[in-house]
Design a protein around this motif. Structure first.
Motif, PDB file in Angstrom:
ATOM      1  N   LEU A  65      15.206  41.777   0.944  1.00  0.00           N
ATOM      2  CA  LEU A  65      16.207  40.191   1.631  1.00  0.00           C
ATOM      3  C   LEU A  65      16.455  40.195   2.552  1.00  0.00           C
ATOM      4  O   LEU A  65      17.421  41.103   3.276  1.00  0.00           O
ATOM      5  CB  LEU A  65      17.057  39.929   0.295  1.00  0.00           C
ATOM      6  N   HIS A  66      16.475  38.767   3.165  1.00  0.00           N
ATOM      7  CA  HIS A  66      17.521  38.371   4.142  1.00  0.00           C
ATOM      8  C   HIS A  66      18.215  37.481   4.272  1.00  0.00           C
ATOM      9  O   HIS A  66      18.291  37.045   3.234  1.00  0.00           O
ATOM     10  CB  HIS A  66      17.209  38.204   5.588  1.00  0.00           C
ATOM     11  N   GLU A  67      19.121  36.887   5.506  1.00  0.00           N
ATOM     12  CA  GLU A  67      20.350  35.697   5.578  1.00  0.00           C
ATOM     13  C   GLU A  67      19.263  34.468   4.666  1.00  0.00           C
ATOM     14  O   GLU A  67      19.885  33.331   4.606  1.00  0.00           O
ATOM     15  CB  GLU A  67      20.470  35.623   6.942  1.00  0.00           C
ATOM     16  N   GLY A  68      18.534  34.581   5.154  1.00  0.00           N
ATOM     17  CA  GLY A  68      17.533  32.970   4.194  1.00  0.00           C
ATOM     18  C   GLY A  68      17.282  33.435   3.761  1.00  0.00           C
ATOM     19  O   GLY A  68      16.961  32.517   2.517  1.00  0.00           O
ATOM     20  N   HIS A  69      16.375  34.398   2.674  1.00  0.00           N
ATOM     21  CA  HIS A  69      16.235  34.646   0.911  1.00  0.00           C
ATOM     22  C   HIS A  69      17.767  34.172   0.620  1.00  0.00           C
ATOM     23  O   HIS A  69      17.549  33.306  -0.844  1.00  0.00           O
ATOM     24  CB  HIS A  69      16.139  35.816   1.054  1.00  0.00           C
ATOM     25  N   LEU A  70      19.008  34.293   0.921  1.00  0.00           N
ATOM     26  CA  LEU A  70      20.234  34.261   0.412  1.00  0.00           C
ATOM     27  C   LEU A  70      21.015  32.608   0.679  1.00  0.00           C
ATOM     28  O   LEU A  70      21.253  32.233  -0.354  1.00  0.00           O
ATOM     29  CB  LEU A  70      21.490  35.440   2.056  1.00  0.00           C
ATOM     30  N   SER A  71      20.080  32.033   1.769  1.00  0.00           N
ATOM     31  CA  SER A  71      20.698  30.569   1.407  1.00  0.00           C
ATOM     32  C   SER A  71      19.727  29.869   0.279  1.00  0.00           C
ATOM     33  O   SER A  71      20.397  28.984   0.326  1.00  0.00           O
ATOM     34  CB  SER A  71      20.322  29.585   2.787  1.00  0.00           C
ATOM     35  N   SER A 109      12.789  36.785   8.089  1.00  0.00           N
ATOM     36  CA  SER A 109      11.269  37.448   8.230  1.00  0.00           C
ATOM     37  C   SER A 109      11.742  38.631   7.947  1.00  0.00           C
ATOM     38  O   SER A 109      12.207  39.435   8.817  1.00  0.00           O
ATOM     39  CB  SER A 109      10.116  36.989   8.541  1.00  0.00           C
ATOM     40  N   SER A 110      10.875  39.182   7.249  1.00  0.00           N
ATOM     41  CA  SER A 110      11.250  40.631   6.090  1.00  0.00           C
ATOM     42  C   SER A 110       9.848  41.586   6.934  1.00  0.00           C
ATOM     43  O   SER A 110      10.387  42.925   7.093  1.00  0.00           O
ATOM     44  CB  SER A 110      10.733  40.721   4.658  1.00  0.00           C
ATOM     45  N   ARG A 111       9.565  41.161   7.537  1.00  0.00           N
ATOM     46  CA  ARG A 111       8.330  41.279   8.683  1.00  0.00           C
ATOM     47  C   ARG A 111       9.026  42.147   9.910  1.00  0.00           C
ATOM     48  O   ARG A 111       8.219  42.764  10.829  1.00  0.00           O
ATOM     49  CB  ARG A 111       7.024  40.911   8.719  1.00  0.00           C
ATOM     50  N   ASN A 112      10.266  40.691  10.355  1.00  0.00           N
ATOM     51  CA  ASN A 112      10.890  41.242  11.496  1.00  0.00           C
ATOM     52  C   ASN A 112      11.528  42.475  11.399  1.00  0.00           C
ATOM     53  O   ASN A 112      11.791  43.341  13.092  1.00  0.00           O
ATOM     54  CB  ASN A 112      12.107  39.883  11.841  1.00  0.00           C
ATOM     55  N   ALA A 113      11.493  43.661  10.625  1.00  0.00           N
ATOM     56  CA  ALA A 113      12.035  44.614  11.022  1.00  0.00           C
ATOM     57  C   ALA A 113      10.699  45.613  11.327  1.00  0.00           C
ATOM     58  O   ALA A 113      10.848  46.709  12.003  1.00  0.00           O
ATOM     59  CB  ALA A 113      12.055  45.121   9.116  1.00  0.00           C
TER      60      ALA A 113
END
Length: 297
Positions: A36-42, A188-192
């Motif tokens: 999860l990242h801020e996009g998901h939290l939004s 994106s999760s793939r940015n990791a």
């Protein structure tokens, strides 16, 4: 906020949801694959605006990955995801394992045409059958009043809307604009997977798309604008799967003679990492002697 309650079976999920249905405040579902990242939290915050109770599903769906893709290495950290969810209004987390979602002998697959044709399905022909199947399962298992998706996966959201309409599922689909890093790179999760240097370079994707959308909005030739964007992306190391202008509602071929919204969609690989993005293209028109401005999200 306290940690959300976590359940891992469909029977537990339904038992928890049953008393909530009589409350009248509604149930919202946010389907995710974790990391999860801020996009998901939004999306979770949006869900809390739409319903009294919020369910977040965390499940890395194996049926949407081809054998050569990154299922085995896709980032998974449930403990970290739960810590992030402590800061947003979540009532329940559904975190099943593959055997729960796909019991032994499972053989039913949902296939979708229409908006699923082309773009992602050209590069990943298996993808939308996997997405449609798991989303249908989650909507049936949770039976929410509303489900919230992000616009970063624009074609996926269109596929889900068609799925819900065609199967007469009693759920409203809401979408939320893409959340971006300051550089414009879509979260994106793939940015990791990206190195620090690649992360800077990856911002070229959005910059090139924005320039192309601006040119098209101002009346420029779409193919010429897209050709410039492709050269800009390739010059920094991107390998392009697609960069296309489509009808924003049907995702069919865009017809400039029709007064309909357009969407610019792209998928490209940088150092082996596949990134997707999309932005609206708003055709400038003469309204009362002034030009309508284009706005990108």
């Amino acid at each position: 906020m306290s940690p959300p309650v976590v359940v891992s079976t469909v029977s537990e999920l339904r038992a928890r949801l049953r008393p909530w249905r009589s409350g009248g405040g509604g149930i919202a579902l946010v389907p995710t694959m974790g990391a999860l990242h801020e996009g998901h939290l939004s999306l979770v915050r949006k869900a809390a605006e739409e319903a009294e109770k919020v369910v977040v599903s965390i499940f890395v769906n194996p049926t949407q990955f081809a054998p050569h893709e990154d299922l085995a290495t896709y980032p998974r950290d449930l403990a970290s995801d739960l810590r992030k969810l402590e800061g947003v209004p979540v009532d329940l987390v559904f975190a099943p394992d593959p055997a729960e979602m796909y019991p032994e002998g499972a053989s039913t697959v949902v296939t979708v045409g229409g908006p699923a044709n082309g773009l992602e399905s050209d590069a990943r022909p298996h993808f939308f059958a996997g997405v449609a199947t798991v989303v249908a399962k989650l909507l049936i298992q949770c039976a929410p009043d509303v489900a919230v998706f992000g616009e970063k996966d624009f074609q996926q959201a269109a596929v889900v809307r068609r799925l819900v309409r065609d199967l007469c599922l009693p759920v409203r689909i809401e979408t939320l604009a893409t959340v971006r890093e300051p550089s414009g790179l879509a979260l994106s999760s793939r940015n990791a997977y990206l190195s620090a240097a690649d992360r800077d370079t990856a911002a070229t994707l959005h910059k090139a798309m924005t320039a192309a959308a601006g040119s098209i909005s101002a009346g420029g030739n779409p193919e010429a604008a897209l050709a410039v964007a492709r050269r800009q992306m390739e010059s920094v190391g991107f390998t392009i799967d697609y960069l296309e202008l489509r009808d924003a509602e049907t995702l069919g071929a865009y017809d400039p003679s029709l007064d309909r919204p357009a969407r610019l969609l792209a998928a490209a690989r940088l150092s082996g990492v596949r990134l997707i993005d999309n932005i609206p293209v708003i055709k400038a028109s003469n309204r009362g002697g002034t030009m309508a401005a284009a706005r990108y999200t």
